[in-house]
Design a protein around this motif. Structure first.
Motif, PDB file in Angstrom:
ATOM      1  N   UNK A  61       0.830  -1.210   0.000  1.00 64.21           N
ATOM      2  CA  UNK A  61       0.000   0.000   0.000  1.00 64.21           C
ATOM      3  C   UNK A  61       0.863   1.258   0.000  1.00 64.21           C
ATOM      4  N   UNK A  62       1.981   1.224   0.694  1.00 60.96           N
ATOM      5  CA  UNK A  62       2.913   2.352   0.698  1.00 60.96           C
ATOM      6  C   UNK A  62       3.471   2.579  -0.708  1.00 60.96           C
ATOM      7  N   UNK A  63       3.764   1.495  -1.428  1.00 58.76           N
ATOM      8  CA  UNK A  63       4.298   1.601  -2.783  1.00 58.76           C
ATOM      9  C   UNK A  63       3.254   2.169  -3.743  1.00 58.76           C
ATOM     10  N   UNK A  64       2.015   1.750  -3.588  1.00 58.30           N
ATOM     11  CA  UNK A  64       0.944   2.292  -4.439  1.00 58.30           C
ATOM     12  C   UNK A  64       0.828   3.795  -4.227  1.00 58.30           C
ATOM     13  N   UNK A  65       0.823   4.210  -2.967  1.00 58.51           N
ATOM     14  CA  UNK A  65       0.743   5.642  -2.667  1.00 58.51           C
ATOM     15  C   UNK A  65       1.906   6.408  -3.280  1.00 58.51           C
ATOM     16  N   UNK A  66       3.106   5.835  -3.208  1.00 59.89           N
ATOM     17  CA  UNK A  66       4.297   6.507  -3.743  1.00 59.89           C
ATOM     18  C   UNK A  66       4.177   6.698  -5.249  1.00 59.89           C
ATOM     19  N   UNK A  67       3.681   5.674  -5.939  1.00 60.92           N
ATOM     20  CA  UNK A  67       3.525   5.764  -7.393  1.00 60.92           C
ATOM     21  C   UNK A  67       2.564   6.879  -7.758  1.00 60.92           C
ATOM     22  N   UNK A  68       1.418   6.906  -7.131  1.00 65.90           N
ATOM     23  CA  UNK A  68       0.413   7.904  -7.481  1.00 65.90           C
ATOM     24  C   UNK A  68       0.797   9.298  -6.976  1.00 65.90           C
ATOM     25  N   UNK A  69       1.479   9.378  -5.855  1.00 65.09           N
ATOM     26  CA  UNK A  69       1.902  10.681  -5.342  1.00 65.09           C
ATOM     27  C   UNK A  69       2.942  11.315  -6.261  1.00 65.09           C
ATOM     28  N   UNK A  70       3.676  10.497  -7.012  1.00 65.62           N
ATOM     29  CA  UNK A  70       4.695  11.014  -7.933  1.00 65.62           C
ATOM     30  C   UNK A  70       4.073  11.592  -9.204  1.00 65.62           C
ATOM     31  N   UNK A  71       2.764  11.396  -9.370  1.00 67.36           N
ATOM     32  CA  UNK A  71       2.086  11.857 -10.582  1.00 67.36           C
ATOM     33  C   UNK A  71       2.058  10.819 -11.677  1.00 67.36           C
ATOM     34  N   UNK A  90      -8.784  -1.982  -0.467  1.00 65.90           N
ATOM     35  CA  UNK A  90      -7.862  -0.951   0.008  1.00 65.90           C
ATOM     36  C   UNK A  90      -6.837  -0.608  -1.075  1.00 65.90           C
ATOM     37  N   UNK A  91      -6.328  -1.623  -1.782  1.00 65.25           N
ATOM     38  CA  UNK A  91      -5.352  -1.395  -2.847  1.00 65.25           C
ATOM     39  C   UNK A  91      -5.960  -0.573  -3.980  1.00 65.25           C
ATOM     40  N   UNK A  92      -7.186  -0.890  -4.352  1.00 62.27           N
ATOM     41  CA  UNK A  92      -7.868  -0.149  -5.410  1.00 62.27           C
ATOM     42  C   UNK A  92      -8.151   1.288  -4.972  1.00 62.27           C
ATOM     43  N   UNK A  93      -8.550   1.463  -3.724  1.00 63.67           N
ATOM     44  CA  UNK A  93      -8.833   2.806  -3.214  1.00 63.67           C
ATOM     45  C   UNK A  93      -7.576   3.669  -3.162  1.00 63.67           C
ATOM     46  N   UNK A  94      -6.431   3.048  -2.982  1.00 68.54           N
ATOM     47  CA  UNK A  94      -5.181   3.801  -2.875  1.00 68.54           C
ATOM     48  C   UNK A  94      -4.571   4.114  -4.247  1.00 68.54           C
ATOM     49  N   UNK A  95      -5.176   3.553  -5.321  1.00 66.34           N
ATOM     50  CA  UNK A  95      -4.696   3.925  -6.647  1.00 66.34           C
ATOM     51  C   UNK A  95      -4.320   2.797  -7.573  1.00 66.34           C
ATOM     52  N   UNK A  96      -4.397   1.550  -7.116  1.00 64.67           N
ATOM     53  CA  UNK A  96      -4.121   0.428  -8.018  1.00 64.67           C
ATOM     54  C   UNK A  96      -5.221   0.345  -9.074  1.00 64.67           C
TER      55      UNK A  96
END
Length: 249
Positions: A61-71, A90-96
């Motif tokens: 989940x931390x990695x998903x957030x990092x990917x999406x936070x980078x744009x 949770x993974x889908x909600x975080x940006x997967x």
């Protein structure tokens, strides 16, 4: 099609690599540091098709957030060992974009990436029609005036990039990066001109109108679009003597 793959369990990498390469994907295995320092290149034009596959770990989940936070808007798929509806949500909600469960099959991964990419470009269907040309997003060669034309691997990669962005101008650098960006043997950029020329000839030879579908926009790049009717030159009917020669040849 290229993919960054994070798989924390080394013993699983060989089988996963074989599955992905078997369907034409080119995996590049990355470590934890990729999510801290390796995401910037994915924001460059031409890189948006490269998928990110994340194997299950405590950091998912931390990695998903990092990917999406980078744009980064690249296709992002989580690979899980077992079904878990709470964690999947949770993974889908975080940006997967998607979550798949073991056993991981290359054909399923390839199709899911294709689906994400074409929807990103506004294509819900498996294909798009541009005049006499029908382009498919599932790996099939295009059909021109009802006849399938055979494309090499490189020709197909370039053509699909143009088709996904049909009626838009795509820079040579974006095409080059999409096709060769992670290749160890990057050729000179003139190679794009060569492949564009080959594609033009194949499409024009198959099109009943003989029209050019790939336009060069000087100083900007290339565009796949249906030619204006005024630009289409009707095929000249064969004179009787030419018809006889054609039958004899």
């Amino acid at each position: 099609m290229r993919a960054y793959v994070f798989e924390p369990r080394e013993k699983r990498r060989a089988s996963l690599q074989a599955e992905l390469e078997n369907v034409g994907l080119q995996p590049l295995f990355v470590g934890e540091e990729f999510f801290e320092t390796g995401l910037a290149p994915l924001s460059q034009p031409g890189s948006e098709h490269r998928a990110i596959l994340i194997g299950e770990s405590a950091s998912t989940h931390k990695q998903i957030r990092a990917v999406r936070a980078s744009g980064c808007e690249n296709p992002l798929i989580v690979m899980r060992d077992f079904r878990n509806s709470t964690d999947t949500a949770a993974a889908l909600d975080r940006g997967a974009d998607d979550v798949i469960v073991s056993p991981i099959k290359g054909s399923e991964v390839f199709s899911r990436i294709n689906s994400i990419v074409r929807r990103f470009h506004g294509h819900a269907a498996e294909s798009v029609s541009v005049g006499e040309v029908t382009a498919y997003f599932d790996g099939r060669d295009p059909v021109v005036s009802g006849a399938r034309i055979r494309l090499s691997k490189r020709e197909h990669s370039i053509f699909q990039h143009l088709a996904l962005n049909s009626n838009k101008v795509i820079s040579k650098n974006a095409i080059y990066d999409a096709v060769y960006g992670m290749s160890a043997d990057q050729p000179f950029d003139k190679v794009i001109d060569v492949y564009i020329c080959k594609l033009r000839k194949k499409i024009a030879a198959a099109a009943q109108s003989g029209a050019q579908y790939i336009e060069t926009i000087h100083g900007r790049g290339y565009k796949l679009s249906a030619p204006e009717e005024t630009d289409i030159q009707p095929l000249e009917p064969m004179r009787p003597s030419m018809a006889v020669e054609a039958r004899l040849s």
